[in-house]
Scaffold this motif. Sequence first.
Motif, PDB file in Angstrom:
ATOM      1  N   ASN A  29       0.856  -1.175   0.000  1.00 27.68           N
ATOM      2  CA  ASN A  29       0.000   0.000   0.000  1.00 27.68           C
ATOM      3  C   ASN A  29       0.898   1.232   0.000  1.00 27.68           C
ATOM      4  O   ASN A  29       1.717   1.385   0.906  1.00 27.68           O
ATOM      5  CB  ASN A  29      -0.853  -0.057   1.275  1.00 27.68           C
ATOM      6  N   PRO A  30       0.808   2.093  -1.014  1.00 29.81           N
ATOM      7  CA  PRO A  30       1.718   3.246  -1.044  1.00 29.81           C
ATOM      8  C   PRO A  30       1.439   4.277   0.037  1.00 29.81           C
ATOM      9  O   PRO A  30       2.287   5.117   0.323  1.00 29.81           O
ATOM     10  CB  PRO A  30       1.478   3.845  -2.435  1.00 29.81           C
ATOM     11  N   ILE A  31       0.250   4.235   0.631  1.00 28.90           N
ATOM     12  CA  ILE A  31      -0.043   5.156   1.730  1.00 28.90           C
ATOM     13  C   ILE A  31       0.067   4.391   3.050  1.00 28.90           C
ATOM     14  O   ILE A  31       0.237   3.184   3.060  1.00 28.90           O
ATOM     15  CB  ILE A  31      -1.444   5.817   1.578  1.00 28.90           C
ATOM     16  N   GLU A  32      -0.036   5.088   4.125  1.00 32.03           N
ATOM     17  CA  GLU A  32       0.070   4.489   5.465  1.00 32.03           C
ATOM     18  C   GLU A  32       1.343   3.673   5.609  1.00 32.03           C
ATOM     19  O   GLU A  32       1.328   2.472   5.869  1.00 32.03           O
ATOM     20  CB  GLU A  32      -1.154   3.606   5.765  1.00 32.03           C
ATOM     21  N   GLN A  33       2.465   4.347   5.393  1.00 31.91           N
ATOM     22  CA  GLN A  33       3.745   3.642   5.445  1.00 31.91           C
ATOM     23  C   GLN A  33       4.294   3.544   6.872  1.00 31.91           C
ATOM     24  O   GLN A  33       5.299   2.871   7.085  1.00 31.91           O
ATOM     25  CB  GLN A  33       4.771   4.368   4.571  1.00 31.91           C
ATOM     26  N   GLU A  34       3.614   4.204   7.829  1.00 34.34           N
ATOM     27  CA  GLU A  34       4.127   4.165   9.195  1.00 34.34           C
ATOM     28  C   GLU A  34       4.040   2.746   9.745  1.00 34.34           C
ATOM     29  O   GLU A  34       3.045   2.058   9.557  1.00 34.34           O
ATOM     30  CB  GLU A  34       3.334   5.106  10.120  1.00 34.34           C
ATOM     31  N   GLY A  35       5.087   2.345  10.431  1.00 38.09           N
ATOM     32  CA  GLY A  35       5.094   1.028  11.064  1.00 38.09           C
ATOM     33  C   GLY A  35       5.226  -0.118  10.092  1.00 38.09           C
ATOM     34  O   GLY A  35       4.881  -1.247  10.411  1.00 38.09           O
ATOM     35  N   THR A  36       5.706   0.170   8.902  1.00 39.16           N
ATOM     36  CA  THR A  36       5.891  -0.921   7.941  1.00 39.16           C
ATOM     37  C   THR A  36       7.359  -1.296   7.854  1.00 39.16           C
ATOM     38  O   THR A  36       8.220  -0.582   8.325  1.00 39.16           O
ATOM     39  CB  THR A  36       5.395  -0.520   6.535  1.00 39.16           C
ATOM     40  N   TYR A  37       7.618  -2.413   7.224  1.00 38.14           N
ATOM     41  CA  TYR A  37       8.989  -2.885   7.032  1.00 38.14           C
ATOM     42  C   TYR A  37       9.242  -2.953   5.529  1.00 38.14           C
ATOM     43  O   TYR A  37       8.964  -3.976   4.910  1.00 38.14           O
ATOM     44  CB  TYR A  37       9.168  -4.271   7.650  1.00 38.14           C
ATOM     45  N   PRO A  38       9.727  -1.868   4.949  1.00 40.45           N
ATOM     46  CA  PRO A  38       9.909  -1.872   3.492  1.00 40.45           C
ATOM     47  C   PRO A  38      10.842  -2.999   3.044  1.00 40.45           C
ATOM     48  O   PRO A  38      11.835  -3.289   3.710  1.00 40.45           O
ATOM     49  CB  PRO A  38      10.531  -0.506   3.200  1.00 40.45           C
ATOM     50  N   LEU A  39      10.497  -3.612   1.933  1.00 34.40           N
ATOM     51  CA  LEU A  39      11.320  -4.718   1.434  1.00 34.40           C
ATOM     52  C   LEU A  39      12.667  -4.178   0.966  1.00 34.40           C
ATOM     53  O   LEU A  39      12.715  -3.200   0.232  1.00 34.40           O
ATOM     54  CB  LEU A  39      10.619  -5.395   0.249  1.00 34.40           C
ATOM     55  N   PRO A  40      13.747  -4.822   1.363  1.00 32.87           N
ATOM     56  CA  PRO A  40      15.058  -4.369   0.870  1.00 32.87           C
ATOM     57  C   PRO A  40      15.222  -4.675  -0.622  1.00 32.87           C
ATOM     58  O   PRO A  40      14.548  -5.571  -1.154  1.00 32.87           O
ATOM     59  CB  PRO A  40      16.056  -5.168   1.698  1.00 32.87           C
ATOM     60  N   GLU A  41      16.134  -3.925  -1.251  1.00 28.53           N
ATOM     61  CA  GLU A  41      16.317  -4.052  -2.702  1.00 28.53           C
ATOM     62  C   GLU A  41      16.624  -5.494  -3.121  1.00 28.53           C
ATOM     63  O   GLU A  41      16.144  -5.977  -4.137  1.00 28.53           O
ATOM     64  CB  GLU A  41      17.442  -3.138  -3.185  1.00 28.53           C
ATOM     65  N   ALA A  42      17.449  -6.171  -2.312  1.00 25.31           N
ATOM     66  CA  ALA A  42      17.842  -7.539  -2.670  1.00 25.31           C
ATOM     67  C   ALA A  42      16.628  -8.458  -2.730  1.00 25.31           C
ATOM     68  O   ALA A  42      16.586  -9.405  -3.521  1.00 25.31           O
ATOM     69  CB  ALA A  42      18.849  -8.059  -1.660  1.00 25.31           C
ATOM     70  N   GLN A  43      15.634  -8.172  -1.894  1.00 25.92           N
ATOM     71  CA  GLN A  43      14.457  -9.032  -1.895  1.00 25.92           C
ATOM     72  C   GLN A  43      13.455  -8.596  -2.953  1.00 25.92           C
ATOM     73  O   GLN A  43      12.754  -9.431  -3.521  1.00 25.92           O
ATOM     74  CB  GLN A  43      13.839  -9.037  -0.504  1.00 25.92           C
ATOM     75  N   LEU A  44      13.431  -7.298  -3.217  1.00 21.74           N
ATOM     76  CA  LEU A  44      12.545  -6.824  -4.299  1.00 21.74           C
ATOM     77  C   LEU A  44      12.949  -7.456  -5.627  1.00 21.74           C
ATOM     78  O   LEU A  44      12.122  -7.701  -6.497  1.00 21.74           O
ATOM     79  CB  LEU A  44      12.650  -5.304  -4.424  1.00 21.74           C
ATOM     80  N   ASP A  45      14.259  -7.701  -5.765  1.00 21.62           N
ATOM     81  CA  ASP A  45      14.801  -8.264  -6.997  1.00 21.62           C
ATOM     82  C   ASP A  45      14.173  -9.623  -7.334  1.00 21.62           C
ATOM     83  O   ASP A  45      14.204 -10.054  -8.471  1.00 21.62           O
ATOM     84  CB  ASP A  45      16.317  -8.430  -6.789  1.00 21.62           C
ATOM     85  N   ARG A  46      13.629 -10.281  -6.327  1.00 24.33           N
ATOM     86  CA  ARG A  46      13.062 -11.614  -6.576  1.00 24.33           C
ATOM     87  C   ARG A  46      11.707 -11.572  -7.259  1.00 24.33           C
ATOM     88  O   ARG A  46      11.213 -12.590  -7.724  1.00 24.33           O
ATOM     89  CB  ARG A  46      12.916 -12.366  -5.253  1.00 24.33           C
ATOM     90  N   PHE A  47      11.097 -10.405  -7.273  1.00 27.54           N
ATOM     91  CA  PHE A  47       9.825 -10.291  -7.983  1.00 27.54           C
ATOM     92  C   PHE A  47      10.114 -10.034  -9.453  1.00 27.54           C
ATOM     93  O   PHE A  47      10.935  -9.176  -9.787  1.00 27.54           O
ATOM     94  CB  PHE A  47       9.000  -9.138  -7.413  1.00 27.54           C
ATOM     95  N   LEU A  48       9.426 -10.781 -10.299  1.00 27.15           N
ATOM     96  CA  LEU A  48       9.646 -10.605 -11.745  1.00 27.15           C
ATOM     97  C   LEU A  48       9.183  -9.223 -12.178  1.00 27.15           C
ATOM     98  O   LEU A  48       9.881  -8.526 -12.902  1.00 27.15           O
ATOM     99  CB  LEU A  48       8.888 -11.681 -12.520  1.00 27.15           C
ATOM    100  N   LEU A  49       8.002  -8.839 -11.726  1.00 23.38           N
ATOM    101  CA  LEU A  49       7.438  -7.547 -12.133  1.00 23.38           C
ATOM    102  C   LEU A  49       6.901  -6.816 -10.911  1.00 23.38           C
ATOM    103  O   LEU A  49       6.458  -7.435  -9.946  1.00 23.38           O
ATOM    104  CB  LEU A  49       6.272  -7.746 -13.107  1.00 23.38           C
ATOM    105  N   LYS A  50       6.952  -5.516 -11.007  1.00 19.83           N
ATOM    106  CA  LYS A  50       6.228  -4.704 -10.021  1.00 19.83           C
ATOM    107  C   LYS A  50       5.120  -3.992 -10.787  1.00 19.83           C
ATOM    108  O   LYS A  50       5.406  -3.200 -11.707  1.00 19.83           O
ATOM    109  CB  LYS A  50       7.154  -3.698  -9.355  1.00 19.83           C
ATOM    110  N   ILE A  51       3.914  -4.285 -10.399  1.00 23.89           N
ATOM    111  CA  ILE A  51       2.771  -3.765 -11.140  1.00 23.89           C
ATOM    112  C   ILE A  51       2.109  -2.647 -10.345  1.00 23.89           C
ATOM    113  O   ILE A  51       1.830  -2.810  -9.152  1.00 23.89           O
ATOM    114  CB  ILE A  51       1.755  -4.912 -11.404  1.00 23.89           C
TER     115      ILE A  51
END
Lengths: 490, 328
Positions: free
Chosen positions: B159-181
């Motif tokens: 969810n691009p809003i309500e980012q408080e208290g979240t754990y953003p995925l690190p770049e190395a783990q984002l890399d495992r997704f084929l696409l970001k839609i």
Amino acid sequence: MMMQRWWRPIIISWLVITLPVFLIINYFYYDRPLMAAFLFWWLLPVFDRIPMHFLSRALFGEVVSVRALLKNWTSVFLPHMIKSLTFYRLDFARSYNLPVWQLEKLKGRARAERSRVLKKLQYSSAVGLGLMCMMMEVIVFFGLFGLVMMFMPEYYAGQMALNLFEGEDVWWVGPLINLFVYLTFMIIEPFYVAGGFSLYINRRTELEGWDIEIVFRQLAQRLSQFSKAALLLITLALTAQVSFWSSEAVAKETSPVKKSVTSDGITNEQAKNTIQEIMDSDEFSNKKKIAGWYRKKKAEDEEDEDDDESSSKDSDFSLAGLDLFGNTLALSGQILLWMLVAALVVAGIYFYTKWRPVSGAGGRRGSGKAMPKSLFGMEITPESLPDDVGKAAMDLWNAGKIIEALSLLYRGALTTLMHRDGINLKGSATEGDCIRIVSQHAQKITQPTRDFFRMLTRQWQFAAYAHRLPNEQVMADLCNGWRQHFGAGS
Amino acid sequence: MTMTTQVSAEHIRAASDTVKKIRDEIAKVVVGQDRVVDQVIIALLASGHVLIEGVPGLGKTLLVRALARTFDGNFARIQFTPDLMPSDVTGHAMYDMKTESFKIRRGPVFTNLLLADEINRAPAKTQAALLEVMQEQQVSIEGKPIKLDPPFMTLATQNPIEQEGTYPLPEAQLDRFLLKIMIDYPDQQEECRLVHSVTNNQVGDSINVDAINSIVNAEHIVKLQNVTAQLTVDTRVSEYAVSIVRQTRDWPGITIGAGPRGGIALIRAGRAAAILNGHDFVTPDDIKDIAVAGLRHRIVLSPEMEIEGQTPDTILQNLLESVPAPRL
């Protein structure tokens, strides 16, 4: 930090090499001290190599002597010396680039590539370091200035002020100020080089995974201590100025009182009464007011000869001292302001050239105005085409050069669309993009031509990407269609 | 020169027809998100995972349910929360008093389509557990590896809003997704159609996916994935993909560019895009179309660009305009 550990040999090396240069410059430019200071400042990139040479070896356990440094002077001072004194002289990240030039000794493209990789992520820190050190130099310079002024007899302080702000020739002021300049660079410059070198090592650790993390942690710890020392130095420098002003004021208030008590052994009250009596006598009550313009310093000179009027002289010198600091501060403010303006202009040019491709405006990325001469690696100028493209393509087909034949037809079609119909196709346009752009120009290109172009593109894609070649009939249709839609009489 | 052995044109045509039918079926209920549907199908064909970013209520769950229904696949959903444990995702061993032995209780990852809702709300440990499953396609419980039944695809949402208290995925783990839609609001006409279909003769506000027909089964999807993997890719097309990825490393405004996995993703997604577009070979257009979705989560913008309000999409669009199309 590194400097804290090896400051003694670094400063000694610095003194041994730079002091003679400083003295020689000042000897030749004795009558032009500003020029001497400027020349010394301009040569700093050469002197930066002394601490860099020492630190690069000391980090790996080798302590370099001054003699060894002088023995290898060609490898230390010569690489890229001209560049560092000309094009890159005003680069704030000089100490960060220095290891690439001096230690890696890379040249040309390899050096540019290396610098590019190293600059990524760390460059702004390196520039920040340069700016910070520049500020520190200004602070230390004025701190030294204030410190010396504070302990200087007032007569000499006044002479210094006369030299700086009234233009009067006092022989020792220029060399003294140059000495401040020299001391300032001696104190700050090795730190600047060590800071740049630390950033370089840090970047290489990131890039190449050097197994020296623990060592750098220790260095970081020392760096924090250095920061405290630097803060202390700034505080001392500022305190020196402030205490100078305050001591002036205190001295004015207290000195007459103390003198009267110690010399005559009478109380203040008695002294006041006696003075009042004398002043009220006839000899002193004949007051006359004389007004006029006169040169302040001449008055001061006359007053110097008369010891009785020393209190008046004190007052004038105090004012001269205040003037000196006021003017110095104003001048330094002006210099800083101009430097800020210059930095803003340079930053503006830098960011404009840097972000121009990102914003997609103009430049080498292409605004789309100029017709590219090649598309997909093919020549697409009218001159590159044969007179009868259809016939030439068929000849290539008959010669067994099927891909070349299709390439010629496709290239010919693109050339005609661009030069005859004025359709703008970018170098990054894929086949699908070309079809889309052509279909958007219905008013310029007829429906049958658009259909033919789509078919030709399709056949071209089959041949190029699927390695599926057309048969002779399809090829003949394409050649005839080309003449009909893109030929001279179409 | 090609990168792979070719499969027969009939197989590819059949695969292409099947994929188009799946798309049409999903379009019955998922309205106004054609591009999102296409990209999810591309990821399924390429045997990849997707990260979907968008505000709540745009039909992400519906999309996954609809897709699962088209091939009679299993569907599971995990709502990621800060107290979610790795074993809640993967499963765990439990002592059975009756048989006096440990029984393995499989977690929700043992499914075909997994919707990991708001993945950035769970701590890094739980995220890592899921991402490991995505990568390995197997789960280790009590030291025993258990393979997941193919096809397995994760659709993680953020969810691009309500980012408080979240754990953003690190770049190395984002890399495992084929696409970001990126999923956005539908246009007015499509939203009207959506509102009408949900409120017409319907109790409650959930969209009924009963209207979706099952086109194939799970095994068929695996076959489609195999056909996709064997599609012809000319060397020049793969070089074009690599050029795009390499350009991200030198492009002003991008601090960290995409790694080699970015190029691999573009080729895999390009193959699937070719099937979806009805080709039996990959063209530079297929690569270019999918490049933004394939690379937007693999690059890190410079702070200056972020301050200026630039997004990875705009930067990548400009970059694509500068990469020359394949040379022939």
